[in-house]
Motif scaffolding. Sequence first.
Motif, PDB file in Angstrom:
ATOM      1  N   PRO A 199      12.728   7.508   9.047  1.00 42.90           N
ATOM      2  CA  PRO A 199      11.638   7.311   8.092  1.00 42.90           C
ATOM      3  C   PRO A 199      10.598   6.344   8.663  1.00 42.90           C
ATOM      4  O   PRO A 199      10.956   5.343   9.298  1.00 42.90           O
ATOM      5  CB  PRO A 199      12.342   6.714   6.868  1.00 42.90           C
ATOM      6  CG  PRO A 199      13.763   7.157   6.988  1.00 42.90           C
ATOM      7  CD  PRO A 199      14.058   7.209   8.457  1.00 42.90           C
ATOM      8  N   PRO A 200       9.317   6.605   8.447  1.00 38.99           N
ATOM      9  CA  PRO A 200       8.273   5.709   8.966  1.00 38.99           C
ATOM     10  C   PRO A 200       8.436   4.266   8.510  1.00 38.99           C
ATOM     11  O   PRO A 200       7.982   3.350   9.211  1.00 38.99           O
ATOM     12  CB  PRO A 200       6.987   6.334   8.419  1.00 38.99           C
ATOM     13  CG  PRO A 200       7.312   7.770   8.220  1.00 38.99           C
ATOM     14  CD  PRO A 200       8.758   7.790   7.798  1.00 38.99           C
ATOM     15  N   GLU A 201       9.068   4.056   7.357  1.00 39.35           N
ATOM     16  CA  GLU A 201       9.300   2.692   6.888  1.00 39.35           C
ATOM     17  C   GLU A 201      10.076   1.879   7.923  1.00 39.35           C
ATOM     18  O   GLU A 201       9.928   0.649   8.004  1.00 39.35           O
ATOM     19  CB  GLU A 201      10.063   2.702   5.566  1.00 39.35           C
ATOM     20  CG  GLU A 201       9.255   3.218   4.384  1.00 39.35           C
ATOM     21  CD  GLU A 201       9.152   4.733   4.318  1.00 39.35           C
ATOM     22  OE1 GLU A 201       8.436   5.239   3.434  1.00 39.35           O
ATOM     23  OE2 GLU A 201       9.785   5.423   5.153  1.00 39.35           O
ATOM     24  N   LEU A 202      10.910   2.576   8.729  1.00 40.06           N
ATOM     25  CA  LEU A 202      11.622   1.917   9.828  1.00 40.06           C
ATOM     26  C   LEU A 202      10.937   2.152  11.166  1.00 40.06           C
ATOM     27  O   LEU A 202      10.619   1.214  11.887  1.00 40.06           O
ATOM     28  CB  LEU A 202      13.072   2.414   9.899  1.00 40.06           C
ATOM     29  CG  LEU A 202      14.029   1.981   8.795  1.00 40.06           C
ATOM     30  CD1 LEU A 202      15.419   2.518   9.091  1.00 40.06           C
ATOM     31  CD2 LEU A 202      14.066   0.465   8.659  1.00 40.06           C
ATOM     32  N   SER A 203      10.714   3.438  11.500  1.00 40.29           N
ATOM     33  CA  SER A 203      10.256   3.769  12.853  1.00 40.29           C
ATOM     34  C   SER A 203       8.856   3.268  13.151  1.00 40.29           C
ATOM     35  O   SER A 203       8.525   2.993  14.310  1.00 40.29           O
ATOM     36  CB  SER A 203      10.318   5.287  13.069  1.00 40.29           C
ATOM     37  OG  SER A 203       9.485   5.971  12.154  1.00 40.29           O
ATOM     38  N   GLU A 204       8.017   3.153  12.123  1.00 38.50           N
ATOM     39  CA  GLU A 204       6.667   2.643  12.337  1.00 38.50           C
ATOM     40  C   GLU A 204       6.466   1.298  11.636  1.00 38.50           C
ATOM     41  O   GLU A 204       5.358   0.784  11.582  1.00 38.50           O
ATOM     42  CB  GLU A 204       5.642   3.658  11.820  1.00 38.50           C
ATOM     43  CG  GLU A 204       5.734   4.999  12.545  1.00 38.50           C
ATOM     44  CD  GLU A 204       4.724   6.015  12.054  1.00 38.50           C
ATOM     45  OE1 GLU A 204       3.834   5.636  11.260  1.00 38.50           O
ATOM     46  OE2 GLU A 204       4.800   7.180  12.475  1.00 38.50           O
ATOM     47  N   GLY A 205       7.569   0.759  11.110  1.00 40.34           N
ATOM     48  CA  GLY A 205       7.485  -0.492  10.370  1.00 40.34           C
ATOM     49  C   GLY A 205       8.520  -1.493  10.820  1.00 40.34           C
ATOM     50  O   GLY A 205       8.418  -2.088  11.894  1.00 40.34           O
ATOM     51  N   ALA A 206       9.580  -1.659  10.014  1.00 44.97           N
ATOM     52  CA  ALA A 206      10.505  -2.775  10.197  1.00 44.97           C
ATOM     53  C   ALA A 206      11.243  -2.773  11.530  1.00 44.97           C
ATOM     54  O   ALA A 206      11.580  -3.841  12.058  1.00 44.97           O
ATOM     55  CB  ALA A 206      11.511  -2.786   9.048  1.00 44.97           C
ATOM     56  N   ALA A 207      11.531  -1.600  12.110  1.00 47.40           N
ATOM     57  CA  ALA A 207      12.285  -1.542  13.367  1.00 47.40           C
ATOM     58  C   ALA A 207      11.399  -1.426  14.597  1.00 47.40           C
ATOM     59  O   ALA A 207      11.860  -1.618  15.718  1.00 47.40           O
ATOM     60  CB  ALA A 207      13.260  -0.361  13.329  1.00 47.40           C
ATOM     61  N   SER A 208      10.135  -1.097  14.393  1.00 43.86           N
ATOM     62  CA  SER A 208       9.207  -0.917  15.512  1.00 43.86           C
ATOM     63  C   SER A 208       8.830  -2.269  16.123  1.00 43.86           C
ATOM     64  O   SER A 208       8.661  -3.267  15.408  1.00 43.86           O
ATOM     65  CB  SER A 208       7.953  -0.199  15.019  1.00 43.86           C
ATOM     66  OG  SER A 208       7.017  -0.033  16.054  1.00 43.86           O
ATOM     67  N   LEU A 209       8.667  -2.306  17.451  1.00 46.90           N
ATOM     68  CA  LEU A 209       8.328  -3.547  18.152  1.00 46.90           C
ATOM     69  C   LEU A 209       6.820  -3.794  18.075  1.00 46.90           C
ATOM     70  O   LEU A 209       6.106  -3.829  19.084  1.00 46.90           O
ATOM     71  CB  LEU A 209       8.810  -3.476  19.595  1.00 46.90           C
ATOM     72  CG  LEU A 209      10.314  -3.235  19.779  1.00 46.90           C
ATOM     73  CD1 LEU A 209      10.680  -3.227  21.255  1.00 46.90           C
ATOM     74  CD2 LEU A 209      11.139  -4.265  19.024  1.00 46.90           C
ATOM     75  N   LEU A 210       6.348  -3.972  16.872  1.00 40.20           N
ATOM     76  CA  LEU A 210       4.926  -4.183  16.610  1.00 40.20           C
ATOM     77  C   LEU A 210       4.512  -5.580  17.066  1.00 40.20           C
ATOM     78  O   LEU A 210       5.337  -6.499  17.107  1.00 40.20           O
ATOM     79  CB  LEU A 210       4.637  -4.000  15.122  1.00 40.20           C
ATOM     80  CG  LEU A 210       4.905  -2.593  14.566  1.00 40.20           C
ATOM     81  CD1 LEU A 210       4.856  -2.602  13.040  1.00 40.20           C
ATOM     82  CD2 LEU A 210       3.903  -1.588  15.130  1.00 40.20           C
ATOM     83  N   PRO A 211       3.249  -5.763  17.395  1.00 43.57           N
ATOM     84  CA  PRO A 211       2.816  -7.065  17.920  1.00 43.57           C
ATOM     85  C   PRO A 211       2.903  -8.168  16.878  1.00 43.57           C
ATOM     86  O   PRO A 211       2.714  -7.934  15.675  1.00 43.57           O
ATOM     87  CB  PRO A 211       1.366  -6.804  18.346  1.00 43.57           C
ATOM     88  CG  PRO A 211       0.929  -5.638  17.520  1.00 43.57           C
ATOM     89  CD  PRO A 211       2.144  -4.789  17.355  1.00 43.57           C
ATOM     90  N   ASP A 212       3.230  -9.373  17.389  1.00 41.74           N
ATOM     91  CA  ASP A 212       3.263 -10.594  16.570  1.00 41.74           C
ATOM     92  C   ASP A 212       4.323 -10.547  15.475  1.00 41.74           C
ATOM     93  O   ASP A 212       4.226 -11.272  14.485  1.00 41.74           O
ATOM     94  CB  ASP A 212       1.880 -10.872  15.948  1.00 41.74           C
ATOM     95  CG  ASP A 212       0.799 -11.043  16.996  1.00 41.74           C
ATOM     96  OD1 ASP A 212       1.077 -11.699  18.021  1.00 41.74           O
ATOM     97  OD2 ASP A 212      -0.310 -10.504  16.807  1.00 41.74           O
TER      98      ASP A 212
END
Length: 478
Positions: free
Chosen positions: A125-138
């Motif tokens: 789910p994007p809530e994980l793959s593009e959110g909480a689990a993704s190595l997003l900056p900062d």
Amino acid sequence: MPLQKVRFADDVPEVFRASLQDIRRELDVPAEFPPEVVAAALKAGTAPRLPTLDRTELEFVTIDPPDSMDLDQALHIERAGDGYVVHYAIADVAAFVQYGDPIDTETRHRGVTLYAPDKRTPLHPPELSEGAASLLPDQVRPALLWTVPLDARGESTGVTCERALVKSRAKLNYAGVQQDLDAGTASESLQLLREVGKLREQLELERGGVNLPIPDQEVVTSDGAWSLEFRAPLPVEGWNAQISLLTGMAAAQLMMKGKIGILRTLPEARDDLRKKLGHTAKALGIDWPQETTYAEFIHGLDPQVPAHAAMLAACTVLFRGAGYVTFAGSVPEHPQHAAMKAEYAHVTAPLRRLIDRWAGEICLALSAGTEVPAWVRDSMDDLPKIMEEAARRENAYERAIVGMVEAGLLKDQVGSEFDGVITDIDDREPNRGIVVLSEHAVEGRVTAKAELPLGKAVRVKLVEADIAKRSVTFELIP
């Protein structure tokens, strides 16, 4: 197998939208996530299992296409004497997903993330793959931290894999990084990526390995006319891929030493593939001397040259037959990935590929000298079949999209004649086969009244270009 992606320079034309929906229905491509899976993802995102090791001081960055938000990998490289240390942070999906929970059950149905010109069908789910689990900056994130020291030649001298908190400093894209490298303004870590990437490419060539720089196909419209162009990957994409390959090879060595794991394997290419690809090279006007090996030939291709880009796309046939083998207690009889000329494991894309979660857990345990979790041991033998089915759908999806686009390119030219070369013949019906057009690098079915002349230059007439059927068909002109 590496896949060729189709992109559109502008928005996807309406003429293709219905066909893309038909393709998804025919291949049972998953639609939206069930409500219970979305709810589980939202809950998991607020309470991940966090490690105690903190490595947020390492200045990681991610390098991906500009529109990517499912960031699996973050990179940091530093010098160590006359060698290097590669730090590679991989998203820790198991910090959010437990075996048997609704997310896990849904991902075992999907297997991989699927890509189309108009949408992405994610594994998680994007809530994980593009959110909480993704190595997003900062953002501080749990990760599997791979530490791989290299000598001056770029050879690995060891490996550790451990859970750690990490923090990416920037979300970078390939074009921007390449521009900074060319201008001399890139960070020291990115300059070392170029240095290490080139060393690893040289080692790959020396062992006879092949890593295909697959070009994307881009559809361009101008004054109502269609054209199909290849977008060559940038050099930094190849150097970045080498870090992923390095990590996969290090993972395989851990597994081989520990006598438990999941390897990505590929048998040696059949002799008839060399003949078929030789015909394709001839159709594209590329010289392939008989004494030149696959690896030497492919390393000599320039993906920025349109004919070479088409040849690289055709060479994906070399990766057919790749699969997974699980083992516990003894190593497999044939553990190598023939195209890489090395043992290899998939561990660097857990947000987009199911099996990496299991492989990562195995490597964590082996690196720490602890027992592999029971859930991994008990369920890993199911994975090859799951991934085989996912790969079948993924490959069929890619082929259908390419066929749709090629039919769209030629749909207004039914009845026109083209130059090409016969690259393959049906064993049972030698008057049927495959032709590659010299001008467009389009592959299509061809029929004749007599046996087709394999490997020969021919003139063919387009008799069908059907977007809905994703079909391009020719007949031989005597």
